[in-house]
Motif scaffolding. Structure first.
Motif, mmCIF file in Angstrom:
data_model
loop_
_atom_site.group_PDB
_atom_site.id
_atom_site.type_symbol
_atom_site.label_atom_id
_atom_site.label_comp_id
_atom_site.label_asym_id
_atom_site.label_seq_id
_atom_site.Cartn_x
_atom_site.Cartn_y
_atom_site.Cartn_z
ATOM 1 N N SER A 169 18.781 28.080 54.110
ATOM 2 C CA SER A 169 19.557 27.025 54.093
ATOM 3 C C SER A 169 20.219 26.619 55.370
ATOM 4 O O SER A 169 20.639 25.388 55.499
ATOM 5 C CB SER A 169 20.746 27.266 52.978
ATOM 6 O OG SER A 169 21.282 28.454 53.300
ATOM 7 N N ASP A 172 18.010 25.014 57.554
ATOM 8 C CA ASP A 172 17.764 23.651 57.245
ATOM 9 C C ASP A 172 18.687 22.629 57.611
ATOM 10 O O ASP A 172 18.682 21.447 57.952
ATOM 11 C CB ASP A 172 17.473 23.725 55.762
ATOM 12 C CG ASP A 172 16.227 24.215 55.039
ATOM 13 O OD1 ASP A 172 15.399 24.585 56.169
ATOM 14 O OD2 ASP A 172 16.048 24.310 54.172
ATOM 15 N N SER A 173 20.032 23.133 57.425
ATOM 16 C CA SER A 173 21.071 22.325 57.579
ATOM 17 C C SER A 173 21.357 21.976 59.194
ATOM 18 O O SER A 173 21.595 20.917 59.601
ATOM 19 C CB SER A 173 22.407 22.790 57.227
ATOM 20 O OG SER A 173 22.660 23.055 55.624
#
Length: 231
Positions: A169, A172-173
């Motif tokens: 995550s 991804d960010s």
């Protein structure tokens, strides 16, 4: 001979008496001078220092109150970078890969303009100042190039992405933020950062301070954030 001795003794006594008188007069003069010098310092130099200290403390308090009011209002003036939901963008990133994000989101990017900045000041910041018995006004506006700044920020985000686990995550960010900024440069390579110099003064007059307001990109929230600092 006896009379001569008595005369000399009288002269010594008179001389001693005058010496004591001189000492008393000199002591009085010195004491008066010290009292007067202290009074002069207190009413002049020391009083001026005290006045300057009071003025500085009042000005610092004014600056703190003005900044607090403006920064609180600035939190309500953020602008999202993309008109699409971030969750949808993350889904696209996971499915298509980072290289396609710019293409997929290119037409949905929201770039802040000078109009956005002046609207935020007039509609959010200045009313917040009015509630604190202060007045705000725009003195002048100007722009600076953001191309190099955004490119540096893209490189920093990509370097951070290289330190975390791929496809996590956090990865991804970071990749999404970097690709969104790259899309900004692709769509508008000459994109400029809007600035406004604003004056804030007490409603009763007196103190007056100047601040710089501008929008900066926050990669954690994918928003343009209104930033106000003392000019």
């Amino acid at each position: 001979m006896k009379r001569h001795h008595e005369a000399r003794r009288g002269e010594r006594g008179l001389s001693l008496l005058w010496s004591m008188v001189y000492v008393v007069i000199l002591t009085s003069l010195v004491s008066t001078a010290l009292v007067w010098s202290r009074y002069t310092l207190r009413m002049g130099g020391l009083g001026q220092i005290q006045d300057q200290r009071t003025a500085f403390q009042s000005q610092a308090s004014f600056d703190q109150a003005a900044l607090s009011a403006m920064q609180s209002a600035a939190q309500q003036a953020t602008v999202s970078l993309s008109t699409n939901p971030i969750s949808q963008l993350l889904a696209w990133l996971t499915f298509w890969g980072a290289s396609f994000v710019s293409f997929l989101t290119g037409q949905s990017l929201q770039l802040v303009t000078m109009q956005d900045l002046t609207n935020a000041l007039n509609q959010k910041v200045f009313p917040a100042l009015s509630s604190q018995q202060m007045q705000g006004s725009i003195v002048y506006t100007y722009t600076t190039s953001w191309s190099q700044q955004l490119q540096n920020q893209i490189s920093q985000l990509q370097n951070l992405a290289g330190t975390v686990q791929p496809w996590s995550s956090a990865w991804d960010s970071l990749e999404l933020a970097a690709d969104l900024l790259q899309a900004v440069l692709t769509l508008s390579p000459n994109y400029v950062q809007p600035h406004a110099v604003i004056q804030v003064q007490s409603a009763q007059g007196g103190y007056s301070m100047y601040y710089n307001a501008t929008y900066v990109f926050n990669p954690n929230t994918f928003q343009w954030v209104l930033q106000i600092t003392q000019d």
